[in-house]
Motif scaffolding. Structure first.
Motif, PDB file in Angstrom:
ATOM      1  N   GLY A 149       2.878 -13.806  -8.026  1.00  0.00           N
ATOM      2  CA  GLY A 149       1.880 -13.198  -8.264  1.00  0.00           C
ATOM      3  C   GLY A 149       2.538 -10.985  -7.407  1.00  0.00           C
ATOM      4  N   ILE A 150       2.791 -11.194  -6.293  1.00  0.00           N
ATOM      5  CA  ILE A 150       2.989  -9.833  -6.154  1.00  0.00           C
ATOM      6  C   ILE A 150       3.660  -9.347  -7.017  1.00  0.00           C
ATOM      7  CG2 ILE A 150       4.614  -8.913  -4.352  1.00  0.00           C
ATOM      8  CD1 ILE A 150       4.388 -10.609  -2.422  1.00  0.00           C
ATOM      9  N   ARG A 151       4.281  -8.770  -8.001  1.00  0.00           N
ATOM     10  CA  ARG A 151       4.818  -7.570  -9.282  1.00  0.00           C
ATOM     11  C   ARG A 151       3.609  -7.105  -9.950  1.00  0.00           C
ATOM     12  NH1 ARG A 151       9.155  -7.960 -13.860  1.00  0.00           N
ATOM     13  NH2 ARG A 151      10.718  -8.034 -11.752  1.00  0.00           N
ATOM     14  N   SER A 152       3.199  -8.147  -9.876  1.00  0.00           N
ATOM     15  CA  SER A 152       1.970  -7.908 -11.253  1.00  0.00           C
ATOM     16  C   SER A 152       0.675  -7.394 -10.104  1.00  0.00           C
ATOM     17  CB  SER A 152       1.542  -9.186 -12.173  1.00  0.00           C
ATOM     18  OG  SER A 152       0.789 -10.162 -10.894  1.00  0.00           O
ATOM     19  N   GLY A 153       0.556  -7.965  -9.064  1.00  0.00           N
ATOM     20  CA  GLY A 153      -0.649  -7.480  -7.809  1.00  0.00           C
ATOM     21  C   GLY A 153      -0.111  -5.423  -7.684  1.00  0.00           C
ATOM     22  N   LEU A 154       1.169  -5.687  -7.251  1.00  0.00           N
ATOM     23  CA  LEU A 154       1.536  -4.542  -6.960  1.00  0.00           C
ATOM     24  C   LEU A 154       1.221  -3.130  -8.651  1.00  0.00           C
ATOM     25  CD1 LEU A 154       4.293  -4.767  -5.114  1.00  0.00           C
ATOM     26  CD2 LEU A 154       2.475  -3.997  -4.410  1.00  0.00           C
ATOM     27  N   LEU A 155       2.118  -3.939  -9.444  1.00  0.00           N
ATOM     28  CA  LEU A 155       1.538  -3.351 -10.533  1.00  0.00           C
ATOM     29  C   LEU A 155       0.352  -2.734 -11.076  1.00  0.00           C
ATOM     30  CD1 LEU A 155       4.920  -5.028 -13.078  1.00  0.00           C
ATOM     31  CD2 LEU A 155       4.428  -2.620 -11.889  1.00  0.00           C
ATOM     32  N   ASP A 156      -0.437  -3.093 -10.921  1.00  0.00           N
ATOM     33  CA  ASP A 156      -1.641  -3.456 -10.783  1.00  0.00           C
ATOM     34  C   ASP A 156      -2.695  -2.566 -10.132  1.00  0.00           C
ATOM     35  OD1 ASP A 156      -2.078  -5.447 -13.224  1.00  0.00           O
ATOM     36  OD2 ASP A 156      -3.316  -6.565 -11.427  1.00  0.00           O
ATOM     37  N   ARG A 157      -1.516  -2.144  -8.965  1.00  0.00           N
ATOM     38  CA  ARG A 157      -2.616  -1.239  -8.158  1.00  0.00           C
ATOM     39  C   ARG A 157      -1.978   0.122  -8.595  1.00  0.00           C
ATOM     40  NH1 ARG A 157      -4.116  -2.490  -2.774  1.00  0.00           N
ATOM     41  NH2 ARG A 157      -4.714  -4.445  -2.673  1.00  0.00           N
ATOM     42  N   PHE A 191       9.834  -6.801  -2.139  1.00  0.00           N
ATOM     43  CA  PHE A 191       9.365  -8.414  -2.009  1.00  0.00           C
ATOM     44  C   PHE A 191       9.888  -8.999  -2.397  1.00  0.00           C
ATOM     45  CE2 PHE A 191       8.039  -6.549  -5.534  1.00  0.00           C
ATOM     46  CZ  PHE A 191       7.747  -7.271  -6.135  1.00  0.00           C
ATOM     47  N   ALA A 192      10.229 -10.082  -1.991  1.00  0.00           N
ATOM     48  CA  ALA A 192      11.141 -11.648  -2.240  1.00  0.00           C
ATOM     49  C   ALA A 192      10.734 -11.944  -3.606  1.00  0.00           C
ATOM     50  CB  ALA A 192      11.131 -13.021  -1.971  1.00  0.00           C
ATOM     51  N   SER A 193      11.548 -12.734  -4.505  1.00  0.00           N
ATOM     52  CA  SER A 193      10.787 -12.600  -5.939  1.00  0.00           C
ATOM     53  C   SER A 193      10.453 -13.721  -6.161  1.00  0.00           C
ATOM     54  CB  SER A 193      12.441 -13.237  -6.527  1.00  0.00           C
ATOM     55  OG  SER A 193      13.236 -11.528  -6.954  1.00  0.00           O
ATOM     56  N   GLU A 194      10.767 -15.173  -4.843  1.00  0.00           N
ATOM     57  CA  GLU A 194       9.624 -16.261  -5.355  1.00  0.00           C
ATOM     58  C   GLU A 194       8.217 -15.928  -5.212  1.00  0.00           C
ATOM     59  OE1 GLU A 194      11.495 -16.250  -1.119  1.00  0.00           O
ATOM     60  OE2 GLU A 194      12.211 -16.159  -3.386  1.00  0.00           O
ATOM     61  N   PRO A 220      -7.139  -5.811   3.740  1.00  0.00           N
ATOM     62  CA  PRO A 220      -6.579  -7.134   3.930  1.00  0.00           C
ATOM     63  C   PRO A 220      -6.053  -7.526   2.296  1.00  0.00           C
ATOM     64  CG  PRO A 220      -8.996  -6.824   4.979  1.00  0.00           C
ATOM     65  CD  PRO A 220      -8.693  -5.680   3.816  1.00  0.00           C
ATOM     66  N   ALA A 221      -6.361  -7.176   1.437  1.00  0.00           N
ATOM     67  CA  ALA A 221      -6.331  -8.495   0.311  1.00  0.00           C
ATOM     68  C   ALA A 221      -4.065  -7.626   0.097  1.00  0.00           C
ATOM     69  CB  ALA A 221      -6.696  -7.595  -0.883  1.00  0.00           C
ATOM     70  N   PHE A 222      -3.842  -6.441   0.583  1.00  0.00           N
ATOM     71  CA  PHE A 222      -2.287  -6.591   0.140  1.00  0.00           C
ATOM     72  C   PHE A 222      -1.171  -7.561   0.642  1.00  0.00           C
ATOM     73  CE2 PHE A 222       0.859  -4.244   0.952  1.00  0.00           C
ATOM     74  CZ  PHE A 222       1.275  -2.947  -0.341  1.00  0.00           C
ATOM     75  N   PRO A 223      -0.526  -7.879  -0.215  1.00  0.00           N
ATOM     76  CA  PRO A 223       0.201  -8.847  -0.005  1.00  0.00           C
ATOM     77  C   PRO A 223       1.120  -8.855   1.268  1.00  0.00           C
ATOM     78  CG  PRO A 223       0.515  -8.190  -2.070  1.00  0.00           C
ATOM     79  CD  PRO A 223      -0.343  -7.445  -1.625  1.00  0.00           C
ATOM     80  N   ALA A 224       1.094  -9.913   2.484  1.00  0.00           N
ATOM     81  CA  ALA A 224       1.970  -9.530   3.370  1.00  0.00           C
ATOM     82  C   ALA A 224       3.160  -9.562   3.464  1.00  0.00           C
ATOM     83  CB  ALA A 224       1.736 -10.806   4.207  1.00  0.00           C
TER      84      ALA A 224
END
Length: 101
Positions: free
Chosen positions: A15-23, A9-12, A74-78
């Motif tokens: 919240g994607i990194r923390s969201g994936l790590l939570d999963r 995913f794009a660095s900018e 649906p909550a998974f980042p697009a």
């Protein structure tokens, strides 16, 4: 480890990194997989451009099921690209074996 799933995913993207790590946390706690690494690609000025999270699985079937479940959520980042890679065993000569036959 039988398979690795890469999440890119794009660095900018906020919240994607923390969201994936939570999963990933519950998968690691269950013993089905583990976080292998988080890598950041940087541009010529050292600014982060993209990130990759690698999640290793004991079973390729479990990895496939997790990917399908997450993609269908649906909550998974697009903006996250996912890739499943099956690990293939290879034979190699270790340096010590070559030094002491």
């Amino acid at each position: 480890m039988e398979a690795v799933v890469f999440f890119e995913f794009a660095s900018e993207a906020s919240g994607i990194r923390s969201g994936l790590l939570d999963r990933i946390g519950p998968i690691a706690l269950s013993g089905d997989g583990r976080l292998n690494f988080v890598g950041t690609e940087r541009d010529e000025r050292g600014r982060p451009v993209s990130e990759v999270i690698a999640l290793g699985f004991k079973s390729a079937e479990t990895a496939q099921a997790v990917m399908l479940r997450w993609r269908g959520d649906p909550a998974f980042p697009a903006g996250v690209k996912t890739r499943l890679m099956r690990i293939e065993p290879i034979w190699s000569i270790e340096p010590l074996a070559m030094m002491f036959p």
